[in-house]
Enzyme design. Structure first.
Site, mmCIF file in Angstrom:
data_model
loop_
_atom_site.group_PDB
_atom_site.id
_atom_site.type_symbol
_atom_site.label_atom_id
_atom_site.label_comp_id
_atom_site.label_asym_id
_atom_site.label_seq_id
_atom_site.Cartn_x
_atom_site.Cartn_y
_atom_site.Cartn_z
ATOM 1 N N PHE A 185 70.086 22.176 26.134
ATOM 2 C CA PHE A 185 68.651 22.002 25.330
ATOM 3 C C PHE A 185 68.413 22.427 24.240
ATOM 4 O O PHE A 185 68.525 23.760 24.324
ATOM 5 C CB PHE A 185 67.952 22.231 26.627
ATOM 6 N N ASP A 234 45.367 35.114 31.225
ATOM 7 C CA ASP A 234 46.077 36.021 32.665
ATOM 8 C C ASP A 234 46.952 36.628 31.669
ATOM 9 O O ASP A 234 48.019 37.597 32.550
ATOM 10 C CB ASP A 234 46.536 35.236 33.355
ATOM 11 N N ASP A 265 53.189 36.383 26.288
ATOM 12 C CA ASP A 265 52.552 34.839 26.471
ATOM 13 C C ASP A 265 52.648 34.702 28.040
ATOM 14 O O ASP A 265 52.794 35.496 28.361
ATOM 15 C CB ASP A 265 53.218 34.413 26.085
ATOM 16 N N LYS A 266 52.030 33.837 28.147
ATOM 17 C CA LYS A 266 52.658 32.567 29.659
ATOM 18 C C LYS A 266 51.462 32.124 29.864
ATOM 19 O O LYS A 266 50.021 32.500 29.943
ATOM 20 C CB LYS A 266 52.838 33.674 30.432
ATOM 21 N N LYS A 310 69.872 13.795 29.657
ATOM 22 C CA LYS A 310 68.415 13.944 30.406
ATOM 23 C C LYS A 310 67.292 14.208 29.010
ATOM 24 O O LYS A 310 67.902 15.305 28.507
ATOM 25 C CB LYS A 310 68.092 14.675 31.168
ATOM 26 N N THR A 355 47.194 27.728 22.957
ATOM 27 C CA THR A 355 47.755 28.069 23.557
ATOM 28 C C THR A 355 49.572 28.202 22.796
ATOM 29 O O THR A 355 49.273 27.371 21.212
ATOM 30 C CB THR A 355 48.585 26.942 24.191
ATOM 31 N N ARG A 392 51.070 26.529 19.500
ATOM 32 C CA ARG A 392 52.420 26.977 19.509
ATOM 33 C C ARG A 392 52.134 28.202 18.401
ATOM 34 O O ARG A 392 51.982 28.545 17.312
ATOM 35 C CB ARG A 392 52.530 26.483 18.289
#
Lengths: 348, 973
Positions: free
Chosen positions: B459, B732, B301-302, B482, B596, B706
């Protein structure tokens, strides 16, 4: 023509591409980035009108000249293949032509319509005769025509390659089917001199037919295709053969027979004594005798002149039509969307 | 996620945005407390349990391994070898229609019925084939050299008690190897030991998935000691693991040492092609070699398609006050759309722009925050930024030279921001964080403060927040937190309603400006409270079952009654000009879908940022994040989950479709569909597919988040086949490969990422914005070119390859009908292409008609004109004279016609066209001038000289092309 100097398509990638490079790669860059200076031929109405007008103005005079040249030529045609067959054989012309015991002599009378200035060219015209059939065309050996018996590989000549185990010179169907009608012209009981030399293209005589090549074993087979050749005359001087061997493009063609080098006056009657040897009856071919004068363009041929005139006339007509349309519905030029919108329906 | 089998969730970061902070692994690792868990890729759906076949590898024992006959480590990427080159290469060539056509013609020409000699066909064909084959051979040779270079790279292998350097190719399964810093792993390795403490090493996986951030791998504790050759020589482990497979992110296996069985996870695997960072060297055992390594089947992915994956701290809101004067691209776009002129903001002297930080507000820079209304809350804000993270500092401990290694660029951006505000985080030890604080006590005062980090609550995607508990040097205990606004707001204490309200307003502002927001909060802790909680935390941490779940529960206990500090806004830098590009494309009638792997919020953010979605649009959201589905998932019955999701997707689709039709008919409002991967999986079901298609075709933009690479391809082919639309995929990452290949046109973006996408694509561009150029400019050009070549290709192939080929190529290279700038200015022009304007049968028919017209002109004009004698001596043209004349006319006409077909003319056009005509004359002069020695029909001998001695020839040559072109000209005019 608007000059469109280097458009700015891929500016981003481009700047890096030629930053390190001087002239040469700049040119290359322009090449690869499709930024070469270019002029765009934009067909504005005015330009189209002018172009058409120009074409018309040039073409019509050319056409007139051609047509005039063609008009100045006097041409007499005489078809004789039917009338030279005796009435009794009219129903079976092939039997007549094949029967060697019957005399093939025939007399035709030709009336000269207009004054004909020497040289007067004598052609025979054949119709429905497919000299351009591809197997017929191939059935010859150009090498043998030039080198004679020394040249052995004449396989292309089949089926007229050998007879009785001996090579045939000139071999092949084209030579075998040599035209062999002959004509003599008599005016007021005096035979007209007809020049039978120099009727073939010079290049053919000099370069394609051997000076030392003599006919050999020619027309000795059971089937006789056409004329025979004098075995003592070299091929380069057998001009009838040379003319015949330059195969015609169309099934209707003329070939030069000779040149009468005297003027013929109007209303003169010319007697033609012809020997009707050549068999066109088995395939329904027509035979004609043609007498014609010449001009700088060649023989009588209205086609070029008419074509030029027609094209020129059409151009002028179109230019007027466009001019009218343009005056009626002018459209601003330079509006790209509009110009495009116009073009999309027309260009491809 | 029920934790069954190998089902797991991972972040798929692609199509642009993803940040690893959203990345999560449902299985928490035993990674060091302070390190963030490396992000993992998610594959929706489940991985089947491994087949019983597995391999057993005896480490450091070549003889034992020989029995198993593992494959060697050499790789080959060449297409051909010496033997297969000719058959395979020729096969490839003859797959092209043109070559096949010529082959057929050549075969026909060898038969006796053919009028032409075979040579005339065979020679051009062989020439073309030769050139192509030479090119293929050259490329393959390059690949071979490349392979050789890779195969002979040296690597240290344990031989006896020493490291010996051998080439990669000689490496065998079971070997113990040492890889030094910045070196590449020669094969898939089991990570045994490293020079770092804690048996940790850092790897970069850019070659595999394009992610440039470092990932942490941790060796099993049992093997930590084997870093020296003497020790390593004693290592006699037995690895039992799965057979090689192409799943990059899964690995199952056991290490058996001294009859002790230790489970192995992907965390101990170093994949071939990755490189070692920040670690002097590591020792590992080879498990998969050569083509068996995982390097070969790439999917992942990316980032980087739309965004640059460069996060910059852009704005913030502290204590209800918004700071930051920058204007985002999207705001610029919005302003431009409303027609107002942009006021260029003059940047003040305090403005700083570095990697990760693009912020300007004189009120809080350089210690100016001391004069703000509430300096204390500013202090908390900055400390929260400086302390609450899992970033590693690297390099010199000076603000200018330090670099931050973060799992995600936005974390780094936040720390960089703290640095610029005067809270410089420069060192991390396992228990403390060192911060160099400026202007705290008084202006100009700089002091190094060491904060003790007691706990890190990491996280993950369910928590959507991250906390640290730290102790100030003066003993003060604070929890800094945060996270996403929704989760933070749920956990705030009931006070300071003003700040909450103001901050929420700011959050909305930032969000609509396309910024990614995070809320910051803190909580003062008492010792008692902390100690009690810490006990539970330690318990949870050491529990063996459901550790993740328990940790989450414990975290809930302390992450409450928070005090809101403010929020940060980070700009996920879009690539230059992306919004403009997208807008231009949509004006050109192109619909843009974003597929994406990002989570929905990110995807929507990006879509906003890219102008794909705006507030005027009606959004349809189909998501699996509903209560009903979540409930079912908690129960964990997969059949039930599937049923419920399917039902809800079905219901949603129907409802959305109805609404969509209403909206379209009534208000004409633009629609957008947002769907997540899980729902998509069911929506792609043959029964629901039609609804999905209808709905999505009604929407002006579609965002699928996703989604897995496979789904990307599925969606692409759904549109391609279902809607019969022309599709273009752009991407890409290696994960985009399938999608690129599924589409009609694939565009790869070359950039920081690997080149897999580029290799699989039809076009490669460097950035997204060049897509405008590619489509609107070059696309149009080539479109118009293609249709022109159609005619000429066939025409010339019937007549001659050489005399007219060059101009066609030149036209193919240079023709443009509208200048580049115009094309971009009027994107509507592209619609012509979309409507197949140029390439319609009508156009082909027109060309064919003109071809017929031309041939009639050529034939009849030349023959009709050649009935009588044509020179002054009354001689007659033969067949070959006429045909040569006709062909001369053909060559001239075709070349001139080409010139007419050009919409622009460069000097190359002139050159090639006059060159072609000239070439014909040169050829015919030579050809008819010489007599060849072997038996050939000397048809053409002297013909041209004969022809050129007549007026007739020139008159015909003038007439015929002009008459032939007159029709075309008329048509054009």
């Amino acid at each position: 023509m608007e000059m469109e100097a280097g458009s700015t398509s891929a500016s981003g990638g481009g700047t890096q591409a030629h930053s390190y490079s001087p002239l040469r790669s700049k040119a290359f860059y322009k090449f690869t980035q499709q930024n070469l200076p270019a002029c765009k031929p934009n067909l504005t109405p005015a330009r189209v009108i002018v172009i058409f007008l120009l074409a018309g103005v040039v073409f019509i005079p050319v056409g007139l000249i051609c047509l005039r040249a063609s008009e100045s030529v006097v041409e007499i045609l005489d078809r004789y293949d039917i009338e030279c067959v005796p009435e009794s054989y009219r129903n079976n012309k092939v039997a007549y032509i094949k029967d060697s015991s019957i005399s093939k002599n025939c007399k035709r009378l030709i009336k000269i319509q207009k004054h004909m200035k020497a040289p007067i060219y004598v052609y025979y015209e054949l119709d429905n005769y497919y000299q351009n059939h591809r197997r017929y065309i191939k059935s010859r050996s150009d090498k043998q025509l030039l080198h004679g018996l020394e040249y052995k590989d004449t396989s292309s000549c089949r089926p007229e390659e050998y007879n009785n185990g001996l090579s045939i010179v000139p071999c092949g169907l084209v030579a075998w089917s040599l035209f062999n009608d002959s004509y003599t012209f008599v005016r007021e009981a005096v035979e007209l001199r007809i020049n039978r030399r120099n009727i073939a293209w010079k290049s053919d005589r000099e370069h394609k037919f051997g000076r030392n090549v003599y006919p050999f074993n020619f027309q000795n087979g059971s089937l006789i295709g056409g004329g025979n050749l004098d075995p003592d005359v070299p091929l380069s001087e057998q001009e009838d053969l040379i003319v015949w061997m330059r195969t015609a493009a169309l099934p209707k063609f003329r070939k030069l027979y000779g040149v009468i080098e005297e003027d013929l006056q109007a209303d003169e009657i010319i007697e033609v004594h012809l020997v009707n040897n050549y068999n066109t009856y088995s395939f329904g071919g027509k035979k004609k005798l043609v007498l014609t004068t010449k001009n700088w363009l060649g023989g009588k041929n209205d086609f070029l002149g008419i074509a030029y005139m027609a094209t020129g006339g059409f151009c002028i007509f179109m230019s007027i039509l466009f001019a009218l349309i343009h005056v009626k519905n002018p459209r601003p030029h330079g509006d790209p969307t509009y110009s495009y919108g116009n073009r999309k329906s027309t260009t491809s | 996620m029920g934790g069954r089998g190998w089902e797991r969730v991972q972040t798929v970061r692609l199509g642009g945005a993803g940040a690893a902070s959203v990345g999560v692994a449902s299985r928490r690792r035993e990674a060091a407390e302070l390190r963030q868990v490396p992000s993992q890729t998610v594959r929706l759906g489940r991985v089947q349990p491994q087949a019983p076949s597995h391999r057993t590898i005896y480490c450091n024992d070549r003889e034992a391994n020989n029995i198993a006959r593992f494959k060697g480590n050499s790789i080959s990427t060449t297409k051909y070898n010496v033997l297969t080159f000719l058959p395979k290469g020729l096969f490839e060539q003859f797959r092209r229609v043109a070559n096949l056509y010529f082959l057929m013609i050549s075969i026909l020409s060898t038969t006796p019925i053919s009028p032409v000699s075979p040579v005339t066909n065979v020679v051009p064909l062989s020439l073309v084939l030769l050139v192509s084959l030479v090119k293929e051979a050259f490329e393959d040779w390059k690949r071979f050299q490349n392979d050789t270079a890779i195969n002979s790279t040296p690597v240290d292998v344990l031989q006896g008690q020493r490291w010996e350097s051998i080439s990669w190719r000689k490496l065998q399964v079971g070997d113990i190897v040492r890889v030094k810093q910045d070196g590449f792993f020669p094969a898939d390795l089991l990570f045994l030991a490293s020079t770092n403490a804690d048996g940790v090493c850092y790897i970069e996986t850019a070659n595999l998935d394009g992610e440039t951030n470092l990932k942490i791998r941790k060796a099993l504790e049992r093997t930590w000691d084997y870093s020296l050759p003497e020790k390593a020589a004693e290592f006699k482990g037995e690895i039992q693991c799965e057979q090689p497979n192409n799943s990059l992110y899964t690995f199952t296996g056991n290490l058996v040492i001294e009859s002790q069985t230790l489970p192995l996870s992907p965390n101990q695997i170093l994949l071939r092609g990755c490189s070692l960072r920040n670690t002097e060297y590591v020792v590992g055992a080879v498990i998969f070699t050569g083509h068996e390594t995982k390097v070969e089947y790439i999917f992942s992915d990316k980032t980087g398609t739309l965004t640059r994956n460069l996060m910059e701290f852009f704005k913030c809101s502290i204590g209800g006050e918004a700071y930051g004067t920058g204007v985002t691209e999207i705001e610029k776009g919005q302003v431009q759309r409303t027609g107002k002129k942009m006021n260029e903001v003059n940047r003040s002297d305090t403005a700083v722009h570095e990697k990760g930080f693009n912020f300007d507000d004189a009120r809080i820079m350089c210690g100016a925050w001391r004069n703000e209304r509430d300096p204390e809350i500013c202090k908390e804000f900055f400390r929260c930024l400086a302390l609450c993270h899992t970033v590693l500092p690297e390099g010199d401990e000076s603000p200018e030279k330090i670099t931050y290694q973060a799992a995600s660029p936005d974390e780094a951006a936040l720390v960089t921001a703290a640095k610029n505000f005067g809270f410089f985080f420069y060192r991390r030890t396992p228990t403390t964080v060192m911060v160099r604080e400026s202007h705290v006590e008084k202006m100009g005062n700089i002091q190094d403060v060491s904060y003790e980090i007691l706990n890190v609550l990491e996280f993950n995607s369910t928590r959507k927040r991250q906390s640290v508990v730290c102790r100030y040097p003066n003993g003060r205990l604070v929890l800094y937190c945060k996270g996403a606004d929704t989760v933070i707001y749920e956990r705030l204490a009931d006070a300071n309603q003003d700040i909450k309200r103001l901050t929420r307003e700011h959050l909305e502002q930032f969000g609509s400006a396309g910024l990614r927001t995070l809320c910051l909060a803190y909580r003062e802790l008492t010792n008692d409270l902390y100690e009690k909680w810490n006990e539970k935390f330690i318990q949870a941490k050491s529990s063996l079952r459901d550790r993740e779940k328990k940790l989450d529960e414990v975290a809930e206990l302390i992450e409450k009654d928070l005090i809101l500090i403010g929020c940060t806004a980070i700009e996920d830098k879009l690539q230059d000009g992306v919004p403009a590009c997208i807008e231009t494309l949509s004006r050109a009638g192109i619909k843009i879908w974003v597929l994406t792997g990002d989570k929905m919020e990110t995807a929507i953010n990006i879509a906003y940022a890219c102008n794909l979605i705006n507030n005027d649009m009606k959004q349809f959201i189909i998501t699996s994040e509903t209560d009903a589905i979540r409930e079912a998932e908690d129960k964990g019955d997969p059949v039930e989950i599937a049923r419920i999701i399917k039902d809800s997707v079905n219901h949603d689709l129907k409802q959305c479709l109805e609404e969509a039709q209403q909206y379209l008919h009534i208000s004409g409002q633009k629609l957008t569909l947002i769907i997540d991967g899980k729902c998509l999986m069911y929506a792609l079901d043959p029964n629901l597919r039609v609804n999905l298609l209808n709905l999505s075709l009604n929407c002006s933009s579609v965002v699928c988040c996703r989604v897995s690479p496979l789904q990307k391809a599925q969606v692409t082919s759904l549109i391609k086949k279902g809607a019969r639309k022309i599709t273009l995929s752009i991407g890409d990452g290696a994960n985009d490969v399938s999608m690129i290949q599924a589409a009609h046109v694939g565009v790869g973006i070359s950039g920081l990422e690997g080149m897999q996408a580029v290799m699989a694509s039809d076009f490669a561009i460097a950035q997204f914005r060049f897509l405008t150029d590619l489509l609107l400019v070059h696309g149009r050009w080539s479109y118009t070119r293609l249709c022109k070549r159609f005619y000429d290709d066939w025409f010339q192939s019937l007549y001659n390859v050489i005399f007219t080929a060059l101009p066609v190529i030149i036209v193919g290279l240079f023709d443009k009908d509208v200048s580049a700038s115009l094309s971009k200015k009027y994107p509507e022009l592209y619609k012509e292409g979309i409507r197949n304007m140029f390439f319609k049968w009508r156009v082909v028919a027109v060309w064919a008609f003109f071809a017929l017209y031309h041939s009639l002109i050529f034939y009849y004009f030349t023959t009709a004109a050649s009935q009588t004698g044509h020179n002054s001596s009354g001689k007659i043209f033969g067949l070959w004279d006429v045909s040569t004349m006709a062909f001369t006319c053909v060559v001239v006409t075709v070349n001139l016609r080409l010139l007419m077909a050009c919409n622009s003319i460069t000097r190359w056009h002139h050159l090639s066209i006059s060159g072609s005509i000239l070439a014909w004359f040169v050829f015919i002069f030579i050809y008819s001038g010489v007599m060849t020695p072997y038996d050939r029909q000397e048809n053409i001998f002297f013909v041209i000289y004969v022809l050129m001695s007549t007026f007739f020839f020139y008159l015909t040559l003038l007439l015929v092309p002009i008459v032939a072109l007159l029709g075309d000209f008329l048509y054009l005019g």
